[in-house]
Every structure is written in structure tokens, then in C-alpha cells.
Design a protein around this motif. Structure first.
Motif, PDB file in Angstrom:
ATOM      1  N   HIS A  63       0.782  -1.524   0.095  1.00 32.48           N
ATOM      2  CA  HIS A  63       0.132   0.041  -0.031  1.00 32.48           C
ATOM      3  C   HIS A  63       0.907   1.377   0.019  1.00 32.48           C
ATOM      4  CE1 HIS A  63       1.158   0.415   4.164  1.00 32.48           C
ATOM      5  NE2 HIS A  63       0.819  -0.900   4.306  1.00 32.48           N
ATOM      6  N   PRO A  64       0.519   2.410  -0.242  1.00 32.83           N
ATOM      7  CA  PRO A  64       1.225   3.745  -0.261  1.00 32.83           C
ATOM      8  C   PRO A  64       1.522   3.789   0.958  1.00 32.83           C
ATOM      9  CG  PRO A  64      -1.119   4.034  -1.424  1.00 32.83           C
ATOM     10  CD  PRO A  64      -1.041   2.566  -0.704  1.00 32.83           C
ATOM     11  N   TYR A  65       2.930   4.660   1.075  1.00 29.85           N
ATOM     12  CA  TYR A  65       3.474   5.148   2.364  1.00 29.85           C
ATOM     13  C   TYR A  65       4.216   6.456   2.244  1.00 29.85           C
ATOM     14  CZ  TYR A  65       7.419   2.741  -0.406  1.00 29.85           C
ATOM     15  OH  TYR A  65       8.202   2.416  -1.394  1.00 29.85           O
ATOM     16  N   SER A  66       4.757   6.812   3.549  1.00 29.59           N
ATOM     17  CA  SER A  66       5.343   8.259   3.283  1.00 29.59           C
ATOM     18  C   SER A  66       6.665   8.056   3.817  1.00 29.59           C
ATOM     19  CB  SER A  66       4.646   9.063   4.312  1.00 29.59           C
ATOM     20  OG  SER A  66       4.786   8.539   5.718  1.00 29.59           O
ATOM     21  N   ILE A  67       7.461   8.963   3.547  1.00 28.33           N
ATOM     22  CA  ILE A  67       8.975   9.162   3.987  1.00 28.33           C
ATOM     23  C   ILE A  67       8.833   9.040   5.657  1.00 28.33           C
ATOM     24  CG2 ILE A  67      10.732  10.785   4.132  1.00 28.33           C
ATOM     25  CD1 ILE A  67      10.405   9.826   1.376  1.00 28.33           C
ATOM     26  N   ALA A  68       8.015   9.595   6.369  1.00 31.26           N
ATOM     27  CA  ALA A  68       7.857   9.261   7.636  1.00 31.26           C
ATOM     28  C   ALA A  68       7.737   7.753   8.144  1.00 31.26           C
ATOM     29  CB  ALA A  68       6.594  10.177   8.330  1.00 31.26           C
ATOM     30  N   ASP A  69       7.273   6.988   7.121  1.00 26.19           N
ATOM     31  CA  ASP A  69       7.176   5.501   7.371  1.00 26.19           C
ATOM     32  C   ASP A  69       8.387   4.981   7.297  1.00 26.19           C
ATOM     33  OD1 ASP A  69       4.289   5.390   7.867  1.00 26.19           O
ATOM     34  OD2 ASP A  69       3.632   5.299   5.813  1.00 26.19           O
ATOM     35  N   MET A  70       9.287   5.506   6.323  1.00 29.99           N
ATOM     36  CA  MET A  70      10.470   4.872   5.911  1.00 29.99           C
ATOM     37  C   MET A  70      11.420   5.054   7.210  1.00 29.99           C
ATOM     38  SD  MET A  70      10.560   5.689   1.913  1.00 29.99           S
ATOM     39  CE  MET A  70      11.597   4.349   1.185  1.00 29.99           C
ATOM     40  N   ALA A  71      11.459   6.323   7.699  1.00 31.72           N
ATOM     41  CA  ALA A  71      12.175   6.762   8.841  1.00 31.72           C
ATOM     42  C   ALA A  71      11.872   5.774  10.095  1.00 31.72           C
ATOM     43  CB  ALA A  71      11.881   8.196   9.194  1.00 31.72           C
ATOM     44  N   ASP A  72      10.558   5.377  10.352  1.00 30.81           N
ATOM     45  CA  ASP A  72      10.238   4.742  11.288  1.00 30.81           C
ATOM     46  C   ASP A  72      10.763   3.122  10.885  1.00 30.81           C
ATOM     47  OD1 ASP A  72       9.052   6.679  12.695  1.00 30.81           O
ATOM     48  OD2 ASP A  72       7.093   6.270  12.044  1.00 30.81           O
ATOM     49  N   ASP A  73      10.681   2.802   9.736  1.00 32.44           N
ATOM     50  CA  ASP A  73      11.242   1.619   9.496  1.00 32.44           C
ATOM     51  C   ASP A  73      12.942   1.555  10.013  1.00 32.44           C
ATOM     52  OD1 ASP A  73       9.195   0.967   7.782  1.00 32.44           O
ATOM     53  OD2 ASP A  73      10.227   1.116   6.030  1.00 32.44           O
ATOM     54  N   HIS A  93      25.044   7.356  13.930  1.00 37.24           N
ATOM     55  CA  HIS A  93      25.398   8.433  13.068  1.00 37.24           C
ATOM     56  C   HIS A  93      24.338   8.038  11.695  1.00 37.24           C
ATOM     57  CE1 HIS A  93      28.390  10.072  15.125  1.00 37.24           C
ATOM     58  NE2 HIS A  93      29.357   9.161  14.872  1.00 37.24           N
ATOM     59  N   LEU A  94      23.948   9.067  10.886  1.00 33.68           N
ATOM     60  CA  LEU A  94      23.235   8.636   9.701  1.00 33.68           C
ATOM     61  C   LEU A  94      23.550   9.540   8.514  1.00 33.68           C
ATOM     62  CD1 LEU A  94      20.480   7.100   9.120  1.00 33.68           C
ATOM     63  CD2 LEU A  94      19.137   8.707  10.032  1.00 33.68           C
ATOM     64  N   LEU A  95      23.678   8.798   7.418  1.00 32.54           N
ATOM     65  CA  LEU A  95      23.953   9.521   6.227  1.00 32.54           C
ATOM     66  C   LEU A  95      23.021   8.939   5.098  1.00 32.54           C
ATOM     67  CD1 LEU A  95      25.978  10.561   4.049  1.00 32.54           C
ATOM     68  CD2 LEU A  95      27.201   8.601   4.136  1.00 32.54           C
ATOM     69  N   GLY A  96      22.426  10.086   4.736  1.00 26.36           N
ATOM     70  CA  GLY A  96      21.537   9.816   3.535  1.00 26.36           C
ATOM     71  C   GLY A  96      21.802  10.507   2.101  1.00 26.36           C
ATOM     72  N   LEU A  97      21.300   9.793   1.265  1.00 33.22           N
ATOM     73  CA  LEU A  97      21.644  10.330  -0.342  1.00 33.22           C
ATOM     74  C   LEU A  97      20.220  10.736  -0.821  1.00 33.22           C
ATOM     75  CD1 LEU A  97      23.405  11.309  -2.753  1.00 33.22           C
ATOM     76  CD2 LEU A  97      23.574   8.768  -3.272  1.00 33.22           C
ATOM     77  N   SER A  98      20.051  11.873  -1.249  1.00 35.14           N
ATOM     78  CA  SER A  98      18.856  12.189  -1.982  1.00 35.14           C
ATOM     79  C   SER A  98      17.623  11.857  -1.181  1.00 35.14           C
ATOM     80  CB  SER A  98      18.851  11.473  -3.366  1.00 35.14           C
ATOM     81  OG  SER A  98      17.807  11.951  -4.424  1.00 35.14           O
ATOM     82  N   MET A  99      16.722  10.945  -1.753  1.00 37.57           N
ATOM     83  CA  MET A  99      15.708  10.400  -0.918  1.00 37.57           C
ATOM     84  C   MET A  99      16.057   9.733   0.349  1.00 37.57           C
ATOM     85  SD  MET A  99      12.414   7.809  -1.825  1.00 37.57           S
ATOM     86  CE  MET A  99      13.628   6.484  -1.075  1.00 37.57           C
ATOM     87  N   GLY A 100      17.174   9.288   0.393  1.00 34.80           N
ATOM     88  CA  GLY A 100      17.625   8.703   1.708  1.00 34.80           C
ATOM     89  C   GLY A 100      18.088   9.931   2.834  1.00 34.80           C
ATOM     90  N   GLY A 101      18.333  10.870   2.250  1.00 29.65           N
ATOM     91  CA  GLY A 101      18.757  12.270   3.035  1.00 29.65           C
ATOM     92  C   GLY A 101      17.127  12.595   3.562  1.00 29.65           C
ATOM     93  N   MET A 102      16.262  12.412   2.856  1.00 28.80           N
ATOM     94  CA  MET A 102      14.761  12.775   3.279  1.00 28.80           C
ATOM     95  C   MET A 102      14.297  11.981   4.480  1.00 28.80           C
ATOM     96  SD  MET A 102      13.029  13.557  -0.376  1.00 28.80           S
ATOM     97  CE  MET A 102      13.537  14.715  -1.485  1.00 28.80           C
ATOM     98  N   ILE A 103      14.656  10.707   4.170  1.00 28.38           N
ATOM     99  CA  ILE A 103      14.544   9.745   5.163  1.00 28.38           C
ATOM    100  C   ILE A 103      15.227   9.975   6.549  1.00 28.38           C
ATOM    101  CG2 ILE A 103      14.545   7.279   5.988  1.00 28.38           C
ATOM    102  CD1 ILE A 103      14.390   6.494   2.988  1.00 28.38           C
ATOM    103  N   ALA A 104      16.465  10.579   6.392  1.00 23.53           N
ATOM    104  CA  ALA A 104      17.319  10.777   7.562  1.00 23.53           C
ATOM    105  C   ALA A 104      16.666  12.037   8.368  1.00 23.53           C
ATOM    106  CB  ALA A 104      18.498  10.972   6.814  1.00 23.53           C
ATOM    107  N   VAL A 105      16.197  13.111   7.364  1.00 21.76           N
ATOM    108  CA  VAL A 105      15.682  14.152   8.005  1.00 21.76           C
ATOM    109  C   VAL A 105      14.589  13.755   8.789  1.00 21.76           C
ATOM    110  CG1 VAL A 105      14.264  16.257   7.483  1.00 21.76           C
ATOM    111  CG2 VAL A 105      16.498  15.710   6.253  1.00 21.76           C
ATOM    112  N   GLU A 106      13.492  13.065   8.498  1.00 23.45           N
ATOM    113  CA  GLU A 106      12.633  12.629   9.149  1.00 23.45           C
ATOM    114  C   GLU A 106      12.741  11.817  10.430  1.00 23.45           C
ATOM    115  OE1 GLU A 106       9.155  12.878   9.586  1.00 23.45           O
ATOM    116  OE2 GLU A 106       8.776  14.346   8.041  1.00 23.45           O
ATOM    117  N   PHE A 107      13.967  10.822  10.335  1.00 23.04           N
ATOM    118  CA  PHE A 107      14.503  10.249  11.404  1.00 23.04           C
ATOM    119  C   PHE A 107      14.864  11.252  12.502  1.00 23.04           C
ATOM    120  CE2 PHE A 107      17.469   8.159  13.940  1.00 23.04           C
ATOM    121  CZ  PHE A 107      16.959   6.895  14.273  1.00 23.04           C
ATOM    122  N   ALA A 108      15.541  12.306  12.054  1.00 25.91           N
ATOM    123  CA  ALA A 108      16.163  13.310  13.045  1.00 25.91           C
ATOM    124  C   ALA A 108      15.098  14.063  13.656  1.00 25.91           C
ATOM    125  CB  ALA A 108      16.956  14.224  12.110  1.00 25.91           C
TER     126      ALA A 108
END
Length: 277
Positions: free
Chosen positions: A75-85, A99-114
Motif C-alpha cells: 500500500h502507499p506510504y510516506s517518508i515518515a514511514d520509511m524513517a520509522d522503518d 550516525h546517519l548518512l542519507g543520499l537524495s531521498m535517503g537524506g529525506m528519510i534521514a531528516v524525518e528520522f532526525a
């Protein structure tokens, strides 16, 4: 600083947040989780980041949901869901802080994690990362998602990826292009158009720009001078909104959206120096 030294299996899967995530662990030291961008799995980190950074850190690679050897979403999901993953993966691995390093969308996931799991984050590195694609009337990811769903051979999609992600210097190196094309084509776990569409929808609905001021972790924002997807002004917008963030531009040949791949020595040096301050 992360002092967690629990010995982990070199690879495996973990059930988290309704998903099964594939992970790998390389090296010893403070934990450093690497998060890849849209459409790709964690194997790209093994080209240049793992050999270098695993000499100082316990590098944890993870395939995002819908990518690589991780489970496919239903089903659909959000960047926040991926941060919770990610938070669930840390729980499963017994890692309290990282520590967390994200590239492109990975950085968006890292932002939500932060933002969502601040107490579990030591330092944050964002590479080629924007914070508000949802504000764009038109975004390249919209186009890529449509092409991915309608390009039966994959040649048009692949050509768009190379032309947009890599530098002109790379594109003029025929041998490098051929080798990279062959490498990507040999991936035993290619992403389906449906999975790409779900990641694209999460990407396109992401807007954290007005919330970046709540990030408390020391942050490094890195961007390539020639990045076409996240040009320096967008990365600067992110850095300016995060209190105390450091902003670095890698300049010259190879300073593309995938600067960790094209300019690994410069990129890895910036990351290593920032994380070991």
C-alpha cells in the motif's frame, strides 16, 4: 558519541514496521547507517563508501522498503514511514544511537528520522538532499515514475537516469558509462515500476522545510556543484534551515548528484572528518 559495540551478524533481515528489511554490517566502531535514494538498493554504497568508512565505523547498510532484498509494500506510504522503518531496524539490531548518512531521498528519510527519533541520532549527513519536493509544480521524479511505468525495455528510463544523475565528465567517458550500465543491469533485485511508483509518491509528497529548525543533531549538508536534481541552492536552503548546519560544496568534474560515487575521496573525507570531530 555512539559507544554501542554489540556484535552484529554481517547480514540478515529484520522485521520492522510491517516490513522485512535486509541489512549488512561492515567494520567496527561507532554505528553509521547509510540510506540510499529512490529506486536503488544499498549495494551502491559498497562501491566507494564501505571500503573507506568501515575502517572507522560500524557501517550498517539497509535496503529501503520496496528496494533490493527488502519486502515489497502492499500500500502507499510516506517518508515518515520509511524513517520509522529505520528506527525499528535499530531496535532489532540493538543499536541505541547512530550516525546517519542519507543520499537524495535517503537524506529525506534521514531528516524525518532526525525529527521523529532525535534521541537516537548522533550526527547527521545529508548528501544531495532537498526538503520540499511537494512544493514543486513539476519535479523530475514525476517524469521518471511515468517513464518507468511505460518504458518496456528500460532503455529510456536508464538513459534519463545516467543523464540526470551523473556529470558531463562521466557521460563523456564511454568506458565508464558502459561499465556502470552493465553494473546496474546485473542487479539481481531490480525495482518494479509499481515499487518505484510507491517510492516516487512518498518522495513527491515530502515537505519538511518548515520543520528543519527542530533538528538538534550536528548536521553536515554536502552537495555537488553540478548536481542537476538537487542544485546547490536547494541544499543551501536545507542547511540554512537547520540550526548550526555545516554546508559544503564539492566542485569540478564529477560533482554530480551521485557525488559519493563520482568523487568518493573528497566525499568520504568530508564525512569522516565531520563524524570524528
Amino acid at each position: 558519541m555512539n559507544a554501542n559495540v554489540t556484535k552484529l551478524r554481517p547480514s540478515g533481515t529484520a522485521q520492522t514496521n510491517g516490513q522485512v528489511l535486509y541489512y549488512e554490517v561492515h567494520g567496527q566502531g561507532p554505528s553509521l547507517v547509510l540510506v540510499m535514494g529512490i529506486g536503488y538498493d544499498s549495494s551502491l554504497w559498497t562501491l566507494a563508501q564501505v571500503p573507506s568508512l568501515s575502517t572507522q565505523f560500524r557501517v550498517v547498510l539497509v535496503d529501503n522498503r520496496d528496494a533490493g532484498r527488502s519486502s515489497k509494500a502492499s500500500h502507499p506510504y510516506s517518508i515518515a514511514d520509511m524513517a520509522d522503518d529505520l528506527a525499528g531496524l535499530l531496535d532489532a539490531l540493538g543499536i541505541q544511537r547512530t550516525h546517519l548518512l542519507g543520499l537524495s531521498m535517503g537524506g529525506m528519510i534521514a531528516v524525518e528520522f532526525a525529527l521523529r527519533h532525535a534521541g537516537r541520532l548522533d550526527r547527521l549527513v545529508l548528501a544531495g538532499t532537498g526538503a520540499a519536493p511537494a512544493r514543486n509544480a513539476v519535479d523530475p521524479i514525476q517524469i521518471w515514475s511515468w517513464v518507468k511505468a511505460n518504458d518496456a525495455t528500460g532503455k529510456v528510463f536508464g538513459g534519463q537516469q545516467l543523464a540526470s544523475l551523473f556529470s558531463t565528465a562521466f557521460l563523456r567517458n564511454h568506458e565508464a558509462v558502459q561499465d556502470t550500465t552493465a553494473l546496474l543491469a546485473s542487479n539481481p533485485n531490480p525495482m518494479s515500476p509499481e515499487a518505484y511508483g510507491r517510492q516516487a509518491d512518498a518522495y513527491l509528497h515530502f515537505d519538511a522545510l518548515s520543520r528543519l529548525g527542530a533538528i538538534t543533531a550536528p548536521t553536515l549538508v554536502v552537495v555537488g556543484e553540478q548536481d542537476l536534481i538537487t542544485p546547490p541552492w536547494i541544499a543551501r536552503e536545507v542547511a540554512d534551515a537547520i540550526p548550526g548546519a555545516r554546508f559544503e560544496v564539492i566542485r569540478g568534474d564529477g560533482s554530480s548528484h551521485v557525488v559519493p560515487i563520482e568523487r568518493p575521496d573528497d566525499f568520504n573525507r568530508l564525512v569522516s572528518e565531520f563524524l570524528t570531530e
